[in-house]
Design an enzyme around this catalytic site. Structure first.
Site, PDB file in Angstrom:
ATOM      1  N   HIS A  53      38.649-104.487  46.043  1.00 13.07           N
ATOM      2  CA  HIS A  53      39.714-105.755  45.815  1.00 13.07           C
ATOM      3  C   HIS A  53      40.414-105.597  47.144  1.00 13.07           C
ATOM      4  O   HIS A  53      40.359-105.041  47.950  1.00 13.07           O
ATOM      5  CB  HIS A  53      40.251-105.372  44.452  1.00 13.07           C
ATOM      6  CG  HIS A  53      41.047-103.970  44.572  1.00 13.07           C
ATOM      7  ND1 HIS A  53      42.005-103.519  45.425  1.00 13.07           N
ATOM      8  CD2 HIS A  53      40.851-102.992  43.542  1.00 13.07           C
ATOM      9  CE1 HIS A  53      42.426-102.346  45.062  1.00 13.07           C
ATOM     10  NE2 HIS A  53      41.771-101.872  43.902  1.00 13.07           N
ATOM     11  N   HIS A  60      42.062-102.438  48.807  1.00 22.02           N
ATOM     12  CA  HIS A  60      40.779-101.714  49.525  1.00 22.02           C
ATOM     13  C   HIS A  60      40.761-102.604  50.809  1.00 22.02           C
ATOM     14  O   HIS A  60      40.619-101.931  52.087  1.00 22.02           O
ATOM     15  CB  HIS A  60      39.700-101.594  49.204  1.00 22.02           C
ATOM     16  CG  HIS A  60      39.556-100.826  47.543  1.00 22.02           C
ATOM     17  ND1 HIS A  60      39.168-101.745  46.680  1.00 22.02           N
ATOM     18  CD2 HIS A  60      39.754 -99.796  47.321  1.00 22.02           C
ATOM     19  CE1 HIS A  60      39.285-100.930  45.540  1.00 22.02           C
ATOM     20  NE2 HIS A  60      39.483 -99.711  45.753  1.00 22.02           N
ATOM     21  N   CYS A  75      44.698 -84.586  33.996  1.00 20.55           N
ATOM     22  CA  CYS A  75      44.863 -86.099  33.927  1.00 20.55           C
ATOM     23  C   CYS A  75      43.369 -86.509  34.421  1.00 20.55           C
ATOM     24  O   CYS A  75      42.909 -86.279  35.542  1.00 20.55           O
ATOM     25  CB  CYS A  75      45.815 -86.791  34.794  1.00 20.55           C
ATOM     26  SG  CYS A  75      45.438 -88.512  35.009  1.00 20.55           S
ATOM     27  N   CYS A 125      43.555 -89.095  37.360  1.00 23.44           N
ATOM     28  CA  CYS A 125      43.748 -88.491  38.829  1.00 23.44           C
ATOM     29  C   CYS A 125      42.570 -87.512  39.227  1.00 23.44           C
ATOM     30  O   CYS A 125      42.643 -87.020  40.379  1.00 23.44           O
ATOM     31  CB  CYS A 125      45.219 -87.628  38.637  1.00 23.44           C
ATOM     32  SG  CYS A 125      46.462 -88.961  38.434  1.00 23.44           S
ATOM     33  N   CYS A 135      51.050 -89.107  32.302  1.00 23.31           N
ATOM     34  CA  CYS A 135      50.894 -89.356  34.001  1.00 23.31           C
ATOM     35  C   CYS A 135      51.613 -90.616  34.376  1.00 23.31           C
ATOM     36  O   CYS A 135      51.182 -91.819  33.924  1.00 23.31           O
ATOM     37  CB  CYS A 135      49.325 -89.324  34.353  1.00 23.31           C
ATOM     38  SG  CYS A 135      49.077 -90.286  35.699  1.00 23.31           S
ATOM     39  N   HIS A 149      48.881 -93.271  35.532  1.00 22.18           N
ATOM     40  CA  HIS A 149      47.565 -93.762  34.432  1.00 22.18           C
ATOM     41  C   HIS A 149      48.169 -93.974  33.227  1.00 22.18           C
ATOM     42  O   HIS A 149      47.555 -94.549  32.385  1.00 22.18           O
ATOM     43  CB  HIS A 149      46.357 -92.744  34.446  1.00 22.18           C
ATOM     44  CG  HIS A 149      46.060 -92.655  35.800  1.00 22.18           C
ATOM     45  ND1 HIS A 149      45.940 -91.745  36.794  1.00 22.18           N
ATOM     46  CD2 HIS A 149      44.552 -93.400  36.395  1.00 22.18           C
ATOM     47  CE1 HIS A 149      45.275 -91.990  37.907  1.00 22.18           C
ATOM     48  NE2 HIS A 149      44.448 -93.097  37.609  1.00 22.18           N
ATOM     49  N   LYS A 184      51.509-105.803  38.642  1.00 28.51           N
ATOM     50  CA  LYS A 184      50.548-104.672  38.964  1.00 28.51           C
ATOM     51  C   LYS A 184      49.020-105.320  38.903  1.00 28.51           C
ATOM     52  O   LYS A 184      48.737-105.899  38.032  1.00 28.51           O
ATOM     53  CB  LYS A 184      50.493-103.241  38.098  1.00 28.51           C
ATOM     54  CG  LYS A 184      49.945-102.177  38.421  1.00 28.51           C
ATOM     55  CD  LYS A 184      50.207-100.912  37.903  1.00 28.51           C
ATOM     56  CE  LYS A 184      49.161-100.092  38.072  1.00 28.51           C
ATOM     57  NZ  LYS A 184      49.343 -98.638  37.610  1.00 28.51           N
ATOM     58  N   LYS A 217      42.405-104.354  36.296  1.00 30.98           N
ATOM     59  CA  LYS A 217      41.089-104.898  35.556  1.00 30.98           C
ATOM     60  C   LYS A 217      41.768-105.220  34.099  1.00 30.98           C
ATOM     61  O   LYS A 217      41.129-106.298  33.651  1.00 30.98           O
ATOM     62  CB  LYS A 217      40.123-103.749  35.552  1.00 30.98           C
ATOM     63  CG  LYS A 217      38.771-104.320  35.911  1.00 30.98           C
ATOM     64  CD  LYS A 217      37.762-103.431  36.191  1.00 30.98           C
ATOM     65  CE  LYS A 217      36.518-104.207  36.051  1.00 30.98           C
ATOM     66  NZ  LYS A 217      35.234-103.245  35.883  1.00 30.98           N
TER      67      LYS A 217
HETATM   68  N1  MSP Z   1      38.401 -91.733  46.677  1.00 34.55           N
HETATM   69  C1  MSP Z   1      39.813 -91.607  46.934  1.00 34.55           C
HETATM   70  C2  MSP Z   1      40.283 -91.281  48.329  1.00 34.55           C
HETATM   71  C3  MSP Z   1      39.491 -90.277  49.059  1.00 34.55           C
HETATM   72  S1  MSP Z   1      39.887 -90.172  50.676  1.00 34.55           S
HETATM   73  C4  MSP Z   1      39.499 -88.876  50.986  1.00 34.55           C
HETATM   74  C5  MSP Z   1      40.402 -92.933  46.239  1.00 34.55           C
HETATM   75  N2  MSP Z   1      39.769 -94.007  46.373  1.00 34.55           N
HETATM   76  S2  MSP Z   1      40.231 -95.492  45.723  1.00 34.55           S
HETATM   77  O1  MSP Z   1      39.067 -96.188  45.570  1.00 34.55           O
HETATM   78  O2  MSP Z   1      41.082 -95.377  44.659  1.00 34.55           O
HETATM   79  O3  MSP Z   1      41.156 -95.980  46.772  1.00 34.55           O
HETATM   80  C6  MSP Z   1      42.501 -95.773  46.989  1.00 34.55           C
HETATM   81  C7  MSP Z   1      42.836 -96.414  48.378  1.00 34.55           C
HETATM   82  O4  MSP Z   1      42.533 -97.803  48.170  1.00 34.55           O
HETATM   83  C8  MSP Z   1      44.615 -96.608  48.259  1.00 34.55           C
HETATM   84  O5  MSP Z   1      45.101 -95.359  49.004  1.00 34.55           O
HETATM   85  C9  MSP Z   1      44.747 -97.695  49.435  1.00 34.55           C
HETATM   86  O6  MSP Z   1      44.147 -97.512  50.528  1.00 34.55           O
HETATM   87  C10 MSP Z   1      43.436 -98.712  48.548  1.00 34.55           C
HETATM   88  N3  MSP Z   1      44.380 -99.449  47.591  1.00 34.55           N
HETATM   89  C11 MSP Z   1      43.884 -99.508  46.150  1.00 34.55           C
HETATM   90  N4  MSP Z   1      44.678-100.240  45.495  1.00 34.55           N
HETATM   91  C12 MSP Z   1      45.791-100.901  46.276  1.00 34.55           C
HETATM   92  C13 MSP Z   1      46.805-101.765  46.077  1.00 34.55           C
HETATM   93  N5  MSP Z   1      47.044-102.136  44.862  1.00 34.55           N
HETATM   94  N6  MSP Z   1      47.512-102.029  47.369  1.00 34.55           N
HETATM   95  C14 MSP Z   1      47.104-101.407  48.396  1.00 34.55           C
HETATM   96  N7  MSP Z   1      46.073-100.360  48.635  1.00 34.55           N
HETATM   97  C15 MSP Z   1      45.382-100.132  47.544  1.00 34.55           C
HETATM   98  O7  MSP Z   1      41.772 -92.859  45.940  1.00 34.55           O
END
Ligand code: MSP
Length: 665
Positions: free
Chosen positions: A30, A33, A138, A141, A155, A158, A307, A310
């Site tokens: 999304h 990412h 959790c 997390c 948490c 979540h 926020k 999904k």
């Molecule tokens: N798999 C772990 C990370 C391991 S790194 C060794 C993880 N994955 S995640 O798919 O949840 O990705 C989290 C990351 O996605 C956030 O730190 C950020 O980079 C990005 N984001 C996810 N949602 C976001 C927003 N709503 N806004 C900005 N960035 C976001 O955590």
């Protein structure tokens, strides 16, 4: 002549290793990412532009409970599921012009080998021990939370009550490295930036640090890397995932490892600050390796101030945005709209406005007007600058251009992408005004001004070259098209900012090509909002309520509400009476594109007095038909009544000359 500084002195070339988090494969990509990955890509392109040897890594995190559960729900094996979603991430990045050097998956056999070797090493150093533990676990997390982390017993991320779990597990002696970590963060102010996140970590570290549970019993979870010293357990997903940053460059003895580890910079959002700022540095220390160089932490993207989730159904998919706006607009919008470190809100209106105002009007018009004039007055060949006609204002423009490059470089280095772009757009505004002030179309009428015309055209060509250079990391495709149209594709492809990032590098005699419009203006009717997924009914209502800007409260409107009105400066180029309508005039204005307005000002202004006047219009008003003429906006005017009740009307104008189309805010 125009002084040129020795730009080289202020630039340093380095080696850069920059990573994104590896994303969980339990959900499709999304804009959150996409943001992290685009800024990492932009930074890596910027460092390459500075001459660095750069390695940029991203990938997917594929083990753990979350993934096992998601696969079960889909009725397939975790491996099949991980393959599918990992591919979706891999295929999304090229759509956004993101070009990583390496895409890592934690299910790769090399990664598994490295994790096991490092676990064995830390175990043999006696930094891993076996113990019984009870705590609040959790699932979201995938870790035990401390009492202090819970809010109302839940948490905070979540909003679920954690499970009370009691089991035997392996623990990493994280607490042993607490003092070292505090000291390291304090003595390296740039280790974690922006400062607010550094302070957050130091505040967390002011309390005693607990050891970290790094295993899960196979009775509970099998989708993980088996511990090398106990086959009844798999590795905790964070201990496995963080190590990707080492695997990807060939730990322990790959050539890339020697070259890149000491300069590793990680980019993450605030949600995973703790694993990156506390678990990871202490793990690295226990592995006997030097710490990573920097952690860059950004805020969260919300959608319409709500926020993104999904269940609410407001998840924005990058692929859909690219279909709607193109990769360059999406990249520009995300970088320009969020100030790094703070949260930002996505809205269809906001991206639409940036596209039309910043890209179509400001940059796009500058580019097309300049190329059109270079074609018309110089046969599309960059003319020789006429030294005798260079003015003091031209010198100031050169200063401003070079100052912009310095500011851009500093801001990009500090991850202040929005400020870097602000600096570039100030110059774009200045260049648009330069055209109006110098009016090449007037110079072309006077043979005595031929030298000045050449100078003005040279300035435009060279400034556009500089813009194509600095915009390349941000909008690679558009900047490439600019370079191609300017005939400097090859020159810029190999360019280093230190050499090309100053004024006067455009060769006279360069043959220009005509190009299509860089950013065609989008029509509101055709630009569809990126369709979000269908929200659950109640959640949708809640989200809508939360998202709706307060339209009016006690007679006051919100800033967001006001921001919806697009006010622009418009130059009246023609005005005429309308038959059988004694109050109306038909106006043709430039804002900056031409449009027709019908204004109720005939009793107050004569048509011939209006031409050339710059007024303020509402540019995004729904078109309306008046006396058979479609009016595409509204002119603003002040009204008063005198003592006899006669109405007086005065058009609102601007206090000094400013380019037609400029936004009024
Ligand atoms: N798999 C772990 C990370 C391991 S790194 C060794 C993880 N994955 S995640 O798919 O949840 O990705 C989290 C990351 O996605 C956030 O730190 C950020 O980079 C990005 N984001 C996810 N949602 C976001 C927003 N709503 N806004 C900005 N960035 C976001 O955590």
């Amino acid at each position: 002549m125009i002084p040129q500084r020795n730009a080289l002195a202020s630039y340093l070339t380095m080696t850069t290793y920059i990573t994104t988090p590896i994303y969980y494969v339990n959900a499709l990509p999304h804009i959150g990412h996409a943001y992290t990955t685009i800024i990492t890509d932009t930074y890596s392109r910027f460092r390459r532009l500075c001459g660095d040897d750069v390695r940029f890594q991203t990938g997917t995190d594929e083990h753990g409970e979350k993934i096992a559960q998601a696969a079960e729900k889909e009725g397939c094996s975790p491996r099949e599921y991980a393959d599918r979603i990992s591919n979706a991430f891999r295929e999304t990045w090229p759509l956004l012009d993101v070009a990583p050097d390496h895409f890592i998956r934690t299910t790769n056999p090399e990664h598994i080998k490295v994790v096991q070797a490092l676990l064995q090493q830390v175990y043999e150093r006696d930094d891993i021990y076996f113990a019984e533990y009870s705590g609040q676990y959790c699932k979201g997390c995938e870790r035990f939370l401390t009492d202090k982390e819970l809010i109302d017993g839940k948490c905070p991320d979540h909003l679920t009550v954690p499970d009370e779990v009691s089991e035997q597990n392996y623990f990493f002696r994280m607490s042993k490295y607490q003092d070292w970590l505090i000291n390291h963060i304090k003595s390296n102010p740039d280790y974690i930036t922006p400062e607010r996140y550094r302070n957050e970590v130091l505040s967390f570290l002011s309390e005693p640090l607990e050891d970290l549970c790094i295993s899960r019993p196979c009775s509970r979870l099998t989708w993980g890397i088996p511990l090398p010293f106990d086959e009844n357990f798999v590795t905790y997903v964070w201990f496995d995932a963080l190590i990707n940053y080492l695997t990807g460059i060939g730990w322990p003895d790959g050539e890339n490892f020697d070259k890149y580890w000491a300069v590793a910079e990680h980019v993450i959002a605030k949600d995973i600050l703790k694993p990156h700022a506390i678990y990871w540095p202490t793990m690295i220390q226990a592995m006997g390796l030097p710490p990573y160089k920097k952690l860059h932490v950004h805020g969260y993207w919300n959608v319409d101030e709500t926020k993104m989730s999904k269940s609410i159904g407001n998840v924005i998919r990058p692929g859909e945005l690219v279909d709607e706006y193109g990769a360059d607009t999406v990249r520009y919008f995300l970088l320009r709209e969020m100030s790094f470190g703070r949260d930002a809100s996505f809205s269809t209106q906001a991206i639409f406005d940036r596209r039309n105002a910043d890209l179509a009007n400001d940059l796009g018009n500058l580019f097309s007007r300049s190329l059109t004039m270079l074609a018309k007055y110089a046969d599309s060949i960059v003319p020789e600058l006429d030294k005798a006609s260079v003015t003091e204002d031209d010198r100031l423009l050169v200063d401003a251009l070079e100052k912009m490059v310095d500011e851009y470089r500093q801001c990009m280095d500090n991850f202040e992408f929005h400020r870097a772009l602000q600096a570039v757009w100030e110059i774009i505004g200045m260049l648009n005004r330069f055209i109006v002030t110098n009016a090449p179309w007037e110079l072309a009428k006077d043979a005595a001004q031929a030298g000045r015309l050449r100078t003005v055209l040279y300035f435009l060509a060279d400034s556009l070259r500089l813009l194509a250079l600095v915009l390349r990391p941000v909008m690679p495709t558009a900047a490439g098209r600019m370079a191609a149209a300017l005939g400097v594709e090859e020159q810029l492809a190999k360019a280093v900012l230190a050499d090309e990032g100053c004024w006067g590098k455009m060769q006279s005699g360069t043959v220009l090509n005509t190009g299509e419009a860089l950013f065609p203006r989008l029509d509101k009717k055709t630009a569809q909002p990126a369709a979000p997924e269908k929200p659950a009914k109640a959640e949708k209502k809640k989200a809508k309520e939360a998202a709706a800007p307060t339209e009016e409260q006690d007679g006051l409107i919100s800033f967001d509400y006001f921001g919806k009105v697009e006010l622009r400066v418009a130059e009246i180029v023609a005005a005429e009476k309308i038959a059988k309508a004694d109050k109306l005039l038909k106006l043709t204005v430039k804002a900056p594109e031409e449009r027709t307005l019908v204004a109720g000002i005939a009793k107050h202004y004569r048509p011939e007095d209006l031409v050339g006047l710059k007024v303020i219009i509402v540019a995004n008003l729904k078109p309306a038909k008046l006396m058979g003429i479609t009016s595409q906006g509204m002119v603003l005017a002040a009204k008063e009544k005198d003592a006899d009740g006669n109405e007086r009307l005065v058009l609102s104008t601007v206090a000094a000359d400013i380019a037609a189309g400029s936004r009024v805010a």
